[in-house]
Design a protein around this motif. Structure first.
Motif, PDB file in Angstrom:
ATOM      1  N   UNK A   1       0.821  -1.200   0.000  1.00  0.00           N
ATOM      2  CA  UNK A   1       0.000   0.000   0.000  1.00  0.00           C
ATOM      3  C   UNK A   1       0.857   1.252   0.000  1.00  0.00           C
ATOM      4  N   UNK A   2       0.283   2.350  -0.494  1.00  0.00           N
ATOM      5  CA  UNK A   2       1.009   3.616  -0.530  1.00  0.00           C
ATOM      6  C   UNK A   2       0.007   4.759  -0.441  1.00  0.00           C
ATOM      7  N   UNK A   3       0.392   5.804   0.244  1.00  0.00           N
ATOM      8  CA  UNK A   3      -0.449   6.983   0.361  1.00  0.00           C
ATOM      9  C   UNK A   3       0.316   8.221  -0.038  1.00  0.00           C
ATOM     10  N   UNK A   4      -0.415   9.243  -0.450  1.00  0.00           N
ATOM     11  CA  UNK A   4       0.180  10.527  -0.795  1.00  0.00           C
ATOM     12  C   UNK A   4       0.092  11.415   0.439  1.00  0.00           C
ATOM     13  N   UNK A   5       1.251  11.916   0.875  1.00  0.00           N
ATOM     14  CA  UNK A   5       1.315  12.665   2.117  1.00  0.00           C
ATOM     15  C   UNK A   5       1.471  14.161   1.856  1.00  0.00           C
ATOM     16  N   UNK A   6       0.865  14.946   2.720  1.00  0.00           N
ATOM     17  CA  UNK A   6       1.108  16.386   2.770  1.00  0.00           C
ATOM     18  C   UNK A   6       1.549  16.687   4.192  1.00  0.00           C
ATOM     19  N   UNK A   7       2.885  16.626   4.404  1.00  0.00           N
ATOM     20  CA  UNK A   7       3.400  16.688   5.759  1.00  0.00           C
ATOM     21  C   UNK A   7       2.987  15.410   6.490  1.00  0.00           C
ATOM     22  N   UNK A   8       2.408  15.521   7.700  1.00  0.00           N
ATOM     23  CA  UNK A   8       1.994  14.315   8.441  1.00  0.00           C
ATOM     24  C   UNK A   8       0.621  13.787   8.009  1.00  0.00           C
ATOM     25  N   UNK A   9      -0.058  14.517   7.114  1.00  0.00           N
ATOM     26  CA  UNK A   9      -1.429  14.174   6.747  1.00  0.00           C
ATOM     27  C   UNK A   9      -1.471  13.339   5.463  1.00  0.00           C
ATOM     28  N   UNK A  10      -2.256  12.263   5.485  1.00  0.00           N
ATOM     29  CA  UNK A  10      -2.488  11.455   4.285  1.00  0.00           C
ATOM     30  C   UNK A  10      -3.609  12.119   3.487  1.00  0.00           C
ATOM     31  N   UNK A  11      -3.272  12.586   2.291  1.00  0.00           N
ATOM     32  CA  UNK A  11      -4.267  13.272   1.465  1.00  0.00           C
ATOM     33  C   UNK A  11      -4.875  12.347   0.424  1.00  0.00           C
ATOM     34  N   UNK A  12      -4.237  11.204   0.181  1.00  0.00           N
ATOM     35  CA  UNK A  12      -4.805  10.237  -0.762  1.00  0.00           C
ATOM     36  C   UNK A  12      -4.250   8.857  -0.469  1.00  0.00           C
ATOM     37  N   UNK A  13      -5.134   7.890  -0.300  1.00  0.00           N
ATOM     38  CA  UNK A  13      -4.720   6.507  -0.135  1.00  0.00           C
ATOM     39  C   UNK A  13      -4.968   5.792  -1.458  1.00  0.00           C
ATOM     40  N   UNK A  14      -3.901   5.332  -2.092  1.00  0.00           N
ATOM     41  CA  UNK A  14      -3.996   4.721  -3.407  1.00  0.00           C
ATOM     42  C   UNK A  14      -4.697   3.366  -3.336  1.00  0.00           C
ATOM     43  N   UNK A  15      -5.223   2.875  -4.461  1.00  0.00           N
ATOM     44  CA  UNK A  15      -5.885   1.559  -4.482  1.00  0.00           C
ATOM     45  C   UNK A  15      -4.924   0.453  -4.038  1.00  0.00           C
ATOM     46  N   UNK A  16      -5.444  -0.665  -3.573  1.00  0.00           N
ATOM     47  CA  UNK A  16      -4.590  -1.784  -3.130  1.00  0.00           C
ATOM     48  C   UNK A  16      -3.647  -2.245  -4.238  1.00  0.00           C
ATOM     49  N   UNK A  17      -2.493  -2.743  -3.851  1.00  0.00           N
ATOM     50  CA  UNK A  17      -1.462  -3.125  -4.822  1.00  0.00           C
ATOM     51  C   UNK A  17      -1.938  -4.209  -5.775  1.00  0.00           C
ATOM     52  N   UNK A  18      -2.810  -5.128  -5.294  1.00  0.00           N
ATOM     53  CA  UNK A  18      -3.236  -6.218  -6.173  1.00  0.00           C
ATOM     54  C   UNK A  18      -4.152  -5.752  -7.303  1.00  0.00           C
ATOM     55  N   UNK A  19      -4.619  -4.507  -7.238  1.00  0.00           N
ATOM     56  CA  UNK A  19      -5.465  -3.969  -8.301  1.00  0.00           C
ATOM     57  C   UNK A  19      -4.677  -3.145  -9.318  1.00  0.00           C
ATOM     58  N   UNK A  20      -3.432  -2.836  -9.000  1.00  0.00           N
ATOM     59  CA  UNK A  20      -2.648  -1.943  -9.855  1.00  0.00           C
ATOM     60  C   UNK A  20      -2.491  -2.467 -11.285  1.00  0.00           C
ATOM     61  N   UNK A  21      -2.091  -3.739 -11.509  1.00  0.00           N
ATOM     62  CA  UNK A  21      -1.926  -4.198 -12.903  1.00  0.00           C
ATOM     63  C   UNK A  21      -3.201  -4.049 -13.727  1.00  0.00           C
ATOM     64  N   UNK A  22      -4.341  -4.386 -13.133  1.00  0.00           N
ATOM     65  CA  UNK A  22      -5.608  -4.262 -13.856  1.00  0.00           C
ATOM     66  C   UNK A  22      -5.932  -2.806 -14.146  1.00  0.00           C
ATOM     67  N   UNK A  23      -5.790  -1.944 -13.137  1.00  0.00           N
ATOM     68  CA  UNK A  23      -6.102  -0.525 -13.322  1.00  0.00           C
ATOM     69  C   UNK A  23      -5.198   0.118 -14.371  1.00  0.00           C
ATOM     70  N   UNK A  24      -3.917  -0.210 -14.340  1.00  0.00           N
ATOM     71  CA  UNK A  24      -2.997   0.365 -15.323  1.00  0.00           C
ATOM     72  C   UNK A  24      -3.275  -0.187 -16.718  1.00  0.00           C
TER      73      UNK A  24
END
Length: 328
Positions: free
Chosen positions: A125-148
């Motif tokens: 898993x990975x999130x986009x951070x703005x300082x200590x705050x998570x501003x976006x939580x990306x989709x689960x890793x197992x969905x990445x190949x399909x989404x891309x």
């Protein structure tokens, strides 16, 4: 893949039209001779801007030095990032925007020596951070190949305007966040690649440097598009950056070259000393040669010193620059 959600606002339509007009003016102004140096400068600006968004500290001058193979005093990671980006842009024209393999190859080049497994989708898993705050939580890793895969299939089948599709792809790419690291620079690189296949001039416009100057707005547009479930805010932002880049980076007109400078450019082959050039041109007066031939050519960037750090060296010679060769 079904069409990613976006709206065609009046601002987007207006920006597309204005960018088309700006590209038309650019085509009318552009000459090969004046574009060569500008392309190199803009490539340096592109690399510096895109890396700076990610926290890289290198200046344009330091990236120029790296490009020229000169030593630079800077954090090793920053230097590695710059070297990787230079290699990636050297291969830029070989890649196809719809190719997943090319996308992975580009990531491998950009992140070589910076990640354990560059060129592979993330496994966690990975999130986009703005300082200590998570501003976006990306989709689960197992969905990445399909989404891309779906996103690249959409890119290859859509008939929407490339200015819009490139911006939509950029937003969706950042939303998926397919890699462990390097997603920002990859998204910007791939938008430029898509645009360059529509109009090659857009490969040499340093949009990234303007995005860096408006970095807070860049992230705000990403967040607003995610909040709305519509990438229109991000499309508008990127189109404004493209238009601003076109308007502020139009190439200079071809420099006026006097008959004397033209003769000098024709005579100069490889590296030649002042004495050799005067002999080639059958000129006797050293002062006249320097004032009417050498100095104007140097001032216009048409020739350069072989020993730039020692302009008065008795071993000094002169050679053509890229601009000078184009005018030869």
């Amino acid at each position: 893949m079904s069409q990613p959600p976006y709206s065609l606002t009046s601002a987007i339509v207006d920006l597309v039209a204005r960018i088309g007009e700006a590209l038309g003016r650019l085509s009318a102004q552009q000459a090969l001779a004046s574009s060569l140096r500008l392309r190199r400068l803009n490539r340096i600006r592109t690399i510096q801007g895109s890396l700076a968004i990610e926290g890289n500290t290198l200046s344009e001058a330091q990236i120029t030095a790296i490009l020229d193979g000169k030593p630079v005093m800077a954090p090793p990671r920053d230097i590695q990032e710059a070297r990787n980006a230079i290699k990636a842009y050297e291969q830029f024209e070989q890649w196809r925007p719809v190719s997943e393999q090319d996308l992975l190859t580009a990531h491998r080049l950009l992140m070589a020596g910076l990640l354990d497994t560059p060129g592979h989708y993330r496994s966690g898993g990975v999130g986009v951070m703005n300082g200590p705050q998570v501003v976006h939580m990306a989709p689960p890793a197992n969905r990445v190949p399909l989404l891309m895969g779906n996103l690249l299939n959409w890119l290859g089948s859509t008939d929407a305007h490339p200015l819009i599709t490139s911006s939509v792809f950029h937003y969706e790419f950042e939303f998926i966040h397919p890699f462990e690291d390097g997603n920002g620079r990859m998204g910007r690189l791939w938008q430029t690649l898509i645009l360059s296949r529509w109009n090659p001039q857009l490969a040499h416009i340093p949009v990234e440097s303007l995005v860096h100057a408006h970095q807070a707005e860049y992230y705000q547009a990403l967040n607003e598009s995610t909040r709305l479930g519509d990438s229109a805010p991000f499309i508008e932002f990127m189109l404004r950056m493209i238009l601003d880049a076109l308007q502020s980076n139009a190439p200079p007109v071809t420099p006026h070259v006097t008959p004397q400078v033209e003769q000098l450019l024709t005579a100069l082959q490889g590296e030649m000393s002042r004495e050799e050039l005067q002999a080639r041109l059958d000129l006797q007066d050293r002062k006249s040669f320097r004032e009417r031939y050498l100095q104007p050519a140097l001032a216009q960037g048409l020739i350069e010193y072989s020993r730039p750090d020692k302009p008065n060296s008795r071993l000094q010679k002169y050679r053509l620059t890229e601009l000078g060769r184009a005018l030869q």
